[in-house]
Design a protein around this motif. Structure first.
Motif, short mmCIF file in Angstrom:
data_model
loop_
_atom_site.label_atom_id
_atom_site.label_comp_id
_atom_site.label_asym_id
_atom_site.label_seq_id
_atom_site.Cartn_x
_atom_site.Cartn_y
_atom_site.Cartn_z
N SER A 13 6.82 -15.51 5.32
CA SER A 13 7.88 -15.51 6.34
C SER A 13 9.25 -15.23 5.73
CB SER A 13 7.91 -16.86 7.06
OG SER A 13 6.70 -17.10 7.70
N GLN A 15 9.88 -13.65 2.93
CA GLN A 15 9.93 -12.26 2.48
C GLN A 15 10.07 -11.29 3.65
OE1 GLN A 15 6.52 -12.61 -0.56
NE2 GLN A 15 7.68 -10.76 -1.05
N LEU A 16 9.36 -11.55 4.71
CA LEU A 16 9.49 -10.68 5.89
C LEU A 16 10.91 -10.72 6.44
CD1 LEU A 16 6.15 -11.24 7.83
CD2 LEU A 16 7.01 -9.09 6.87
N THR A 17 11.50 -11.90 6.48
CA THR A 17 12.88 -12.04 6.94
C THR A 17 13.82 -11.23 6.06
OG1 THR A 17 12.43 -14.24 7.80
CG2 THR A 17 14.73 -13.69 7.39
N LEU A 20 13.04 -7.37 6.53
CA LEU A 20 13.49 -6.87 7.83
C LEU A 20 15.01 -6.84 7.93
CD1 LEU A 20 10.87 -8.52 10.22
CD2 LEU A 20 11.02 -6.11 9.53
N LEU A 181 5.63 -7.75 -0.96
CA LEU A 181 4.73 -8.09 0.16
C LEU A 181 3.37 -7.41 0.00
CD1 LEU A 181 7.09 -7.85 3.25
CD2 LEU A 181 5.86 -9.87 2.50
#
Length: 185
Positions: A13, A15-17, A20, A181
């Protein structure tokens, strides 16, 4: 060793934040350099006098920069902090979680790029933005100031080229984050 579902989910989460946020900032910065700023060049604005066109362009640029200051810093902070916390979490769980250990080099690289973006903004972009504001003040005082109008166009070109540098750093940070990721999924 595999990660506990909680550690893996939190790490993913964060890393995705970060990815993005950086990707959105990259896209917006690229759009600014390629589309928005060229449209603000005084010669591209309809007007009969160069000084008046430069004043109009300077006012639009000031508005754009002011709105950018509301959008980009929070987005960059979220991305930078997300990556930092993911890096810390990966470091803490590196012995218990092979996924965390595998991501660490990429998270370190991404974090270095995040830091370089911040330094670049303070060292390169902010002085240019301040110059824009100073030129706006000059043009508001004397709309016929040809020197200020030409200086505005010169600074606009410098801003666009400098912004490409910032965009490149953001692309690298996002690239390393995406690699982290993909490396461990």
């Amino acid at each position: 060793m595999s990660c506990s579902p909680t550690v893996w989910t939190v790490l993913l989460s964060l890393q995705l934040t970060a990815v993005l946020g950086t990707t959105a900032s990259f896209g917006a910065g690229l759009f600014q350099s390629l589309v928005v700023m060229p449209s603000l060049a005084p010669h591209s604005l309809p007007n009969s006098k160069a000084g008046t066109s430069a004043l109009l362009a300077a006012k639009h640029t000031k508005t754009l920069l002011h709105n950018s200051e509301r959008f980009f810093p929070p987005l960059n902070i979220v991305a930078e902090l997300g990556n930092l916390v993911a890096l810390i979490l990966a470091f803490v769980y590196r012995d218990q979680c092979s996924t965390a250990r595998a991501r660490m080099p990429y998270l370190i690289a991404a974090f270095c790029f995040y830091i370089s973006i911040t330094v670049y903004v303070f060292q390169v972009m902010l002085p240019i933005n301040r110059r824009f504001v100073a030129l706006l003040v000059k043009l508001e005082k004397d709309v016929e100031d040809e020197k200020a109008a030409k200086d505005f166009e010169r600074v606009l070109v410098k801003w666009r080229m400098s912004n490409f540098g910032r965009v490149a750093l953001k692309a690298c940070a996002a690239g390393w984050g995406i690699t982290a990721l993909l490396n461990s999924i």
